[in-house]
Motif scaffolding. Structure first.
Motif, PDB file in Angstrom:
ATOM      1  N   VAL A 130     -52.372 -59.088 -24.060  1.00 42.85           N
ATOM      2  CA  VAL A 130     -53.390 -57.994 -24.264  1.00 42.85           C
ATOM      3  C   VAL A 130     -52.746 -56.989 -23.257  1.00 42.85           C
ATOM      4  O   VAL A 130     -52.568 -57.122 -22.044  1.00 42.85           O
ATOM      5  N   THR A 131     -52.448 -55.717 -23.776  1.00 41.33           N
ATOM      6  CA  THR A 131     -52.135 -54.527 -22.984  1.00 41.33           C
ATOM      7  C   THR A 131     -53.271 -53.895 -22.315  1.00 41.33           C
ATOM      8  O   THR A 131     -54.457 -54.053 -22.833  1.00 41.33           O
ATOM      9  N   ARG A 132     -52.964 -52.925 -21.537  1.00 38.62           N
ATOM     10  CA  ARG A 132     -53.932 -52.084 -20.886  1.00 38.62           C
ATOM     11  C   ARG A 132     -54.636 -51.292 -21.944  1.00 38.62           C
ATOM     12  O   ARG A 132     -55.845 -51.125 -21.941  1.00 38.62           O
ATOM     13  N   ARG A 133     -53.932 -50.715 -22.920  1.00 42.30           N
ATOM     14  CA  ARG A 133     -54.492 -50.059 -24.021  1.00 42.30           C
ATOM     15  C   ARG A 133     -55.798 -50.787 -24.803  1.00 42.30           C
ATOM     16  O   ARG A 133     -56.537 -50.418 -24.983  1.00 42.30           O
ATOM     17  N   GLU A 134     -55.314 -52.118 -24.982  1.00 44.62           N
ATOM     18  CA  GLU A 134     -56.120 -52.854 -25.724  1.00 44.62           C
ATOM     19  C   GLU A 134     -57.413 -53.468 -24.843  1.00 44.62           C
ATOM     20  O   GLU A 134     -58.632 -53.416 -25.299  1.00 44.62           O
ATOM     21  N   VAL A 135     -57.088 -53.378 -23.659  1.00 40.93           N
ATOM     22  CA  VAL A 135     -58.554 -53.450 -22.787  1.00 40.93           C
ATOM     23  C   VAL A 135     -59.330 -52.292 -22.656  1.00 40.93           C
ATOM     24  O   VAL A 135     -60.410 -52.590 -23.022  1.00 40.93           O
ATOM     25  N   ILE A 136     -58.763 -51.088 -22.544  1.00 42.09           N
ATOM     26  CA  ILE A 136     -59.270 -49.892 -22.513  1.00 42.09           C
ATOM     27  C   ILE A 136     -60.285 -49.948 -24.024  1.00 42.09           C
ATOM     28  O   ILE A 136     -61.479 -49.426 -24.073  1.00 42.09           O
ATOM     29  N   SER A 137     -59.504 -50.362 -25.215  1.00 42.50           N
ATOM     30  CA  SER A 137     -60.145 -50.062 -26.413  1.00 42.50           C
ATOM     31  C   SER A 137     -61.306 -51.014 -26.876  1.00 42.50           C
ATOM     32  O   SER A 137     -62.300 -50.849 -26.984  1.00 42.50           O
ATOM     33  N   ARG A 138     -61.011 -52.358 -25.926  1.00 48.40           N
ATOM     34  CA  ARG A 138     -62.217 -53.276 -26.105  1.00 48.40           C
ATOM     35  C   ARG A 138     -63.507 -52.981 -25.165  1.00 48.40           C
ATOM     36  O   ARG A 138     -64.352 -53.267 -25.621  1.00 48.40           O
ATOM     37  N   VAL A 139     -63.229 -52.197 -23.745  1.00 46.33           N
ATOM     38  CA  VAL A 139     -64.373 -51.988 -23.188  1.00 46.33           C
ATOM     39  C   VAL A 139     -65.054 -50.680 -24.030  1.00 46.33           C
ATOM     40  O   VAL A 139     -66.397 -50.711 -24.090  1.00 46.33           O
ATOM     41  N   ALA A 140     -64.488 -49.820 -24.453  1.00 53.54           N
ATOM     42  CA  ALA A 140     -65.024 -48.560 -25.334  1.00 53.54           C
ATOM     43  C   ALA A 140     -65.671 -49.137 -26.480  1.00 53.54           C
ATOM     44  O   ALA A 140     -66.889 -48.635 -26.843  1.00 53.54           O
ATOM     45  N   SER A 141     -65.271 -50.197 -27.140  1.00 54.65           N
ATOM     46  CA  SER A 141     -65.825 -50.673 -28.302  1.00 54.65           C
ATOM     47  C   SER A 141     -67.138 -51.508 -28.059  1.00 54.65           C
ATOM     48  O   SER A 141     -67.869 -51.605 -28.962  1.00 54.65           O
ATOM     49  N   GLY A 142     -67.337 -51.795 -27.052  1.00 60.27           N
ATOM     50  CA  GLY A 142     -68.442 -52.758 -26.444  1.00 60.27           C
ATOM     51  C   GLY A 142     -68.248 -54.061 -26.543  1.00 60.27           C
ATOM     52  O   GLY A 142     -68.962 -54.983 -26.149  1.00 60.27           O
ATOM     53  N   GLU A 143     -66.959 -54.501 -26.782  1.00 57.08           N
ATOM     54  CA  GLU A 143     -66.561 -55.997 -26.779  1.00 57.08           C
ATOM     55  C   GLU A 143     -66.681 -56.666 -25.557  1.00 57.08           C
ATOM     56  O   GLU A 143     -67.061 -57.718 -25.578  1.00 57.08           O
ATOM     57  N   TYR A 144     -66.130 -55.889 -24.524  1.00 60.92           N
ATOM     58  CA  TYR A 144     -66.420 -56.388 -23.126  1.00 60.92           C
ATOM     59  C   TYR A 144     -67.593 -55.589 -22.714  1.00 60.92           C
ATOM     60  O   TYR A 144     -67.338 -54.394 -22.518  1.00 60.92           O
TER      61      TYR A 144
END
Length: 91
Positions: free
Chosen positions: A23-37
């Motif tokens: 998991v890259t930084r970009r993917e962590v950011i997208s998961r936070v923004a989507s509400g997954e995290y």
């Protein structure tokens, strides 16, 4: 090697550390923004032999833009307020 550790707090049910080297930084950011995290305790970036707390940076980058209220919303709000005042008038 670089990877991220996302610690999620489930309250009384405990905590979970999500660690995936792919998991890259970009993917962590997208998961936070989507509400997954959600309910994030911290996010650590581990690179080589160092650990850095990047929680604030990632949350800032993942923040959704603030959309201001429109004139129509303000007018509807005023109509609702006037209606509420009428409901509480003495007859």
């Amino acid at each position: 090697m670089q990877y991220f550790v996302v610690m999620i707090d489930y309250g009384r049910r405990g905590r979970e550390a999500i660690v995936d080297p792919e998991v890259t930084r970009r993917e962590v950011i997208s998961r936070v923004a989507s509400g997954e995290y959600r309910n994030i305790s911290f996010i650590h970036e581990i690179a080589d032999c160092s650990v850095e707390d990047v929680t604030a940076e990632i949350l800032d980058e993942a923040a959704l833009p603030v959309i201001g209220t429109t004139a129509a919303d303000l007018q509807a709000s005023q109509f609702d307020h006037v209606r509420d005042l009428r409901k509480h008038e003495r007859v």
